[in-house]
Design a protein around this motif. Structure first.
Motif, PDB file in Angstrom:
ATOM      1  N   MET A   1      17.004 -19.806 -30.354  1.00  0.00           N
ATOM      2  CA  MET A   1      16.755 -19.144 -29.121  1.00  0.00           C
ATOM      3  C   MET A   1      15.821 -17.861 -29.449  1.00  0.00           C
ATOM      4  O   MET A   1      16.396 -16.993 -30.511  1.00  0.00           O
ATOM      5  CB  MET A   1      18.215 -18.537 -28.560  1.00  0.00           C
ATOM      6  CG  MET A   1      17.979 -17.655 -27.284  1.00  0.00           C
ATOM      7  SD  MET A   1      19.643 -17.394 -26.363  1.00  0.00           S
ATOM      8  CE  MET A   1      20.784 -18.110 -27.229  1.00  0.00           C
ATOM      9  N   ASN A   2      14.814 -17.274 -29.017  1.00  0.00           N
ATOM     10  CA  ASN A   2      14.132 -16.433 -29.397  1.00  0.00           C
ATOM     11  C   ASN A   2      14.739 -14.864 -28.748  1.00  0.00           C
ATOM     12  O   ASN A   2      15.529 -15.048 -28.160  1.00  0.00           O
ATOM     13  CB  ASN A   2      12.546 -16.518 -28.972  1.00  0.00           C
ATOM     14  CG  ASN A   2      12.267 -16.288 -27.508  1.00  0.00           C
ATOM     15  OD1 ASN A   2      12.811 -15.622 -26.729  1.00  0.00           O
ATOM     16  ND2 ASN A   2      11.365 -16.991 -26.870  1.00  0.00           N
ATOM     17  N   HIS A  63      16.927 -21.930 -22.981  1.00  0.00           N
ATOM     18  CA  HIS A  63      16.077 -22.848 -23.308  1.00  0.00           C
ATOM     19  C   HIS A  63      15.132 -22.125 -24.399  1.00  0.00           C
ATOM     20  O   HIS A  63      15.344 -20.847 -24.445  1.00  0.00           O
ATOM     21  CB  HIS A  63      15.133 -23.192 -22.201  1.00  0.00           C
ATOM     22  CG  HIS A  63      15.953 -23.970 -21.010  1.00  0.00           C
ATOM     23  ND1 HIS A  63      16.375 -25.262 -21.376  1.00  0.00           N
ATOM     24  CD2 HIS A  63      16.339 -23.431 -19.880  1.00  0.00           C
ATOM     25  CE1 HIS A  63      17.108 -25.707 -20.269  1.00  0.00           C
ATOM     26  NE2 HIS A  63      17.225 -24.493 -19.310  1.00  0.00           N
ATOM     27  N   LYS A  64      13.945 -22.746 -24.942  1.00  0.00           N
ATOM     28  CA  LYS A  64      13.116 -22.163 -25.821  1.00  0.00           C
ATOM     29  C   LYS A  64      12.674 -20.901 -25.446  1.00  0.00           C
ATOM     30  O   LYS A  64      12.648 -19.881 -26.110  1.00  0.00           O
ATOM     31  CB  LYS A  64      12.163 -23.211 -26.210  1.00  0.00           C
ATOM     32  CG  LYS A  64      11.520 -22.704 -27.443  1.00  0.00           C
ATOM     33  CD  LYS A  64      10.230 -23.787 -27.821  1.00  0.00           C
ATOM     34  CE  LYS A  64       9.440 -23.313 -28.970  1.00  0.00           C
ATOM     35  NZ  LYS A  64       8.527 -24.300 -29.248  1.00  0.00           N
TER      36      LYS A  64
END
Length: 108
Positions: A1-2, A63-64
């Motif tokens: 996860m960023n 999400h990404k």
């Protein structure tokens, strides 16, 4: 996860935890659930894969590069026009029929 998704996840968790009679918990299988302090009356109408608990009112899925916020409502409780008036004043959401898979083209 960023980092941005992680920051937004923390903010979203804080929002739901600050609401009365609401809390966010992570289930044993790692899903982030939004729970009520009292059972929700429609819990028995949810699809089996969504019915983690009779207290579940939704979930948050990282999400990404985005967060998915999924709120459970019984079928036919709200129509798309009413939902758009509340959550999407710019009318940018795409409606997906219950049971259908949403396209990733317009995910946020």
């Amino acid at each position: 996860m960023n980092k941005m998704v992680e920051q937004k996840m923390n903010e979203m968790t804080d929002v739901f935890n600050s609401l009365p009679n609401c809390r966010v918990e992570t289930s044993e299988d790692g899903k982030v659930l939004i729970l009520s302090d009292t059972p929700v009356p429609w819990s028995d109408t949810l699809e089996k894969k969504d019915a983690h608990s009779e207290y579940k009112i939704g979930s948050i899925t990282p999400h990404k590069a985005a967060l998915g916020l999924y709120i459970d409502f019984p079928h036919n409780l709200l129509d798309i026009d009413r939902v758009e008036d509340i959550v999407d004043p710019n009318i940018t959401l795409t409606y997906v029929e219950a049971g259908s898979k949403a396209s990733n083209v317009k995910s946020w």
